[in-house]
Design a protein around this motif. Structure first.
Motif, PDB file in Angstrom:
ATOM      1  N   HIS A  47     -51.437  -7.348  62.039  1.00  0.00           N
ATOM      2  CA  HIS A  47     -52.135  -5.687  62.099  1.00  0.00           C
ATOM      3  C   HIS A  47     -51.299  -4.828  61.584  1.00  0.00           C
ATOM      4  CE1 HIS A  47     -54.534  -6.584  65.524  1.00  0.00           C
ATOM      5  NE2 HIS A  47     -55.463  -7.322  64.979  1.00  0.00           N
ATOM      6  N   SER A  48     -50.312  -4.753  61.632  1.00  0.00           N
ATOM      7  CA  SER A  48     -48.971  -3.504  61.160  1.00  0.00           C
ATOM      8  C   SER A  48     -49.175  -3.477  59.224  1.00  0.00           C
ATOM      9  CB  SER A  48     -47.889  -3.940  61.818  1.00  0.00           C
ATOM     10  OG  SER A  48     -47.433  -5.844  61.689  1.00  0.00           O
ATOM     11  N   PHE A  49     -50.211  -4.984  59.199  1.00  0.00           N
ATOM     12  CA  PHE A  49     -49.550  -4.767  57.689  1.00  0.00           C
ATOM     13  C   PHE A  49     -49.711  -3.951  56.470  1.00  0.00           C
ATOM     14  CE2 PHE A  49     -51.267  -7.026  53.058  1.00  0.00           C
ATOM     15  CZ  PHE A  49     -50.094  -7.109  52.643  1.00  0.00           C
ATOM     16  N   ILE A 166     -57.440 -16.904  61.337  1.00  0.00           N
ATOM     17  CA  ILE A 166     -57.064 -15.946  60.421  1.00  0.00           C
ATOM     18  C   ILE A 166     -57.019 -16.365  59.366  1.00  0.00           C
ATOM     19  CG2 ILE A 166     -55.177 -14.465  61.787  1.00  0.00           C
ATOM     20  CD1 ILE A 166     -52.985 -16.462  59.939  1.00  0.00           C
ATOM     21  N   SER A 167     -57.077 -15.211  58.247  1.00  0.00           N
ATOM     22  CA  SER A 167     -57.628 -16.474  56.646  1.00  0.00           C
ATOM     23  C   SER A 167     -56.646 -16.117  55.770  1.00  0.00           C
ATOM     24  CB  SER A 167     -59.159 -14.983  56.278  1.00  0.00           C
ATOM     25  OG  SER A 167     -58.859 -14.053  56.325  1.00  0.00           O
ATOM     26  N   LYS A 168     -55.272 -15.126  55.913  1.00  0.00           N
ATOM     27  CA  LYS A 168     -54.911 -14.505  55.141  1.00  0.00           C
ATOM     28  C   LYS A 168     -53.724 -15.543  55.900  1.00  0.00           C
ATOM     29  CE  LYS A 168     -57.174 -10.774  53.640  1.00  0.00           C
ATOM     30  NZ  LYS A 168     -57.480  -8.633  53.793  1.00  0.00           N
ATOM     31  N   GLY A 169     -53.051 -15.932  55.240  1.00  0.00           N
ATOM     32  CA  GLY A 169     -50.975 -15.680  55.340  1.00  0.00           C
ATOM     33  C   GLY A 169     -51.263 -17.392  56.187  1.00  0.00           C
ATOM     34  N   THR A 170     -52.173 -17.975  56.177  1.00  0.00           N
ATOM     35  CA  THR A 170     -52.581 -19.203  57.229  1.00  0.00           C
ATOM     36  C   THR A 170     -51.360 -20.217  56.304  1.00  0.00           C
ATOM     37  OG1 THR A 170     -54.087 -19.895  54.812  1.00  0.00           O
ATOM     38  CG2 THR A 170     -55.270 -18.998  56.750  1.00  0.00           C
ATOM     39  N   GLU A 171     -50.168 -19.797  55.693  1.00  0.00           N
ATOM     40  CA  GLU A 171     -49.094 -21.107  55.302  1.00  0.00           C
ATOM     41  C   GLU A 171     -48.342 -20.971  56.244  1.00  0.00           C
ATOM     42  OE1 GLU A 171     -50.151 -18.799  53.701  1.00  0.00           O
ATOM     43  OE2 GLU A 171     -48.433 -17.173  53.148  1.00  0.00           O
ATOM     44  N   THR A 172     -47.679 -20.136  56.736  1.00  0.00           N
ATOM     45  CA  THR A 172     -47.012 -19.258  58.004  1.00  0.00           C
ATOM     46  C   THR A 172     -47.100 -19.852  58.674  1.00  0.00           C
ATOM     47  OG1 THR A 172     -46.756 -16.902  56.678  1.00  0.00           O
ATOM     48  CG2 THR A 172     -45.326 -17.813  58.310  1.00  0.00           C
ATOM     49  N   PRO A 173     -46.519 -20.889  59.576  1.00  0.00           N
ATOM     50  CA  PRO A 173     -46.448 -21.812  60.329  1.00  0.00           C
ATOM     51  C   PRO A 173     -45.940 -20.916  61.490  1.00  0.00           C
ATOM     52  CG  PRO A 173     -44.163 -23.113  59.390  1.00  0.00           C
ATOM     53  CD  PRO A 173     -45.059 -20.907  58.876  1.00  0.00           C
ATOM     54  N   TRP A 174     -46.191 -19.895  62.230  1.00  0.00           N
ATOM     55  CA  TRP A 174     -45.595 -19.071  62.847  1.00  0.00           C
ATOM     56  C   TRP A 174     -46.837 -18.822  64.877  1.00  0.00           C
ATOM     57  CZ3 TRP A 174     -44.301 -13.817  60.642  1.00  0.00           C
ATOM     58  CH2 TRP A 174     -43.132 -13.550  59.291  1.00  0.00           C
TER      59      TRP A 174
END
Length: 189
Positions: A47-49, A166-174
DNA sequence: TAAAAGATCCCCT
DNA sequence: GGGGATCTTTTAT
């Protein structure tokens, strides 16, 4: 290490795994956190992007406060604000295990739910604990209604995986979850 | 001004 | 496994 505001001055991806096993108390209801997700300003799924707005103001505030937002027109979701004031980072509380006040959690719902499902998702967690928009911005270390307890960094058997919904940042394993815990929001994290 | 997407959940088949 | 509920925020005309 005991839970303290100081710990949340670190970045969300560092804090997220440390929150596993920590106790969250809302009134007489108490749960143990078993699944979290990290969000930062450089993260397109956050949300802060796109900078500070009215909705995400709490995210940019002081660490150790709770950021509560309304999702999908039906659900509340709760985060713990991380990083120094002015930086928009937070850890989403995705799932927990009921510890006490379980009967109150059941009564907070219209349908009967297995105990392991009461807090197995960010929306369910807030619903069962009675957390809504009135909690947004509350200080977890001075507000009488909601607080954290116990120790941080006690869980070594956790795993990280891609975040959910989520649809973006899906590669980040957070996404961080306790290995084998039955209360996670989905099987096979 | 309009439209679509969104850090979700529940009930139906 | 699929779709509806329901509304705020963001993005496109």
């Amino acid at each position: 290490m005991k839970v303290s505001r100081r710990v949340f001055d670190a970045s969300a991806p560092e804090v997220a795994p440390l929150l596993l096993g920590v106790e969250l108390r809302v009134g007489e209801r108490q749960v143990r956190i078993v699944e979290t997700e990290a969000y930062t300003e450089s993260d397109p799924a956050s949300h802060s992007f796109r900078g500070q707005t009215r909705r995400n103001t709490t995210m940019f505030g002081a660490p150790g406060h709770i950021y509560v937002y309304f999702a999908y027109g039906m659900h509340w979701c709760a985060n713990v604000v991380c990083g120094p004031e002015g930086v928009g980072e937070a850890v989403l509380l995705r799932a927990a295990e009921p510890v006490s006040g379980t009967q109150d959690m059941r009564l907070a719902r219209t349908s009967v739910l297995a105990d392991r499902l009461l807090c197995s998702g960010p929306g369910r967690l807030c619903r069962s604990l009675g957390v809504d928009g009135s909690y947004d911005g509350a200080d977890l270390f001075s507000d009488g209604r909601i607080s954290l307890g116990g120790s941080m960094g006690t869980c070594s058997a956790y795993r990280s995986s891609p975040r959910v919904g989520i649809s973006k940042g899906t590669e980040t394993p957070w996404r961080f979850s306790i290995v084998g815990d039955r209360h996670v929001s989905r099987p096979r994290p």
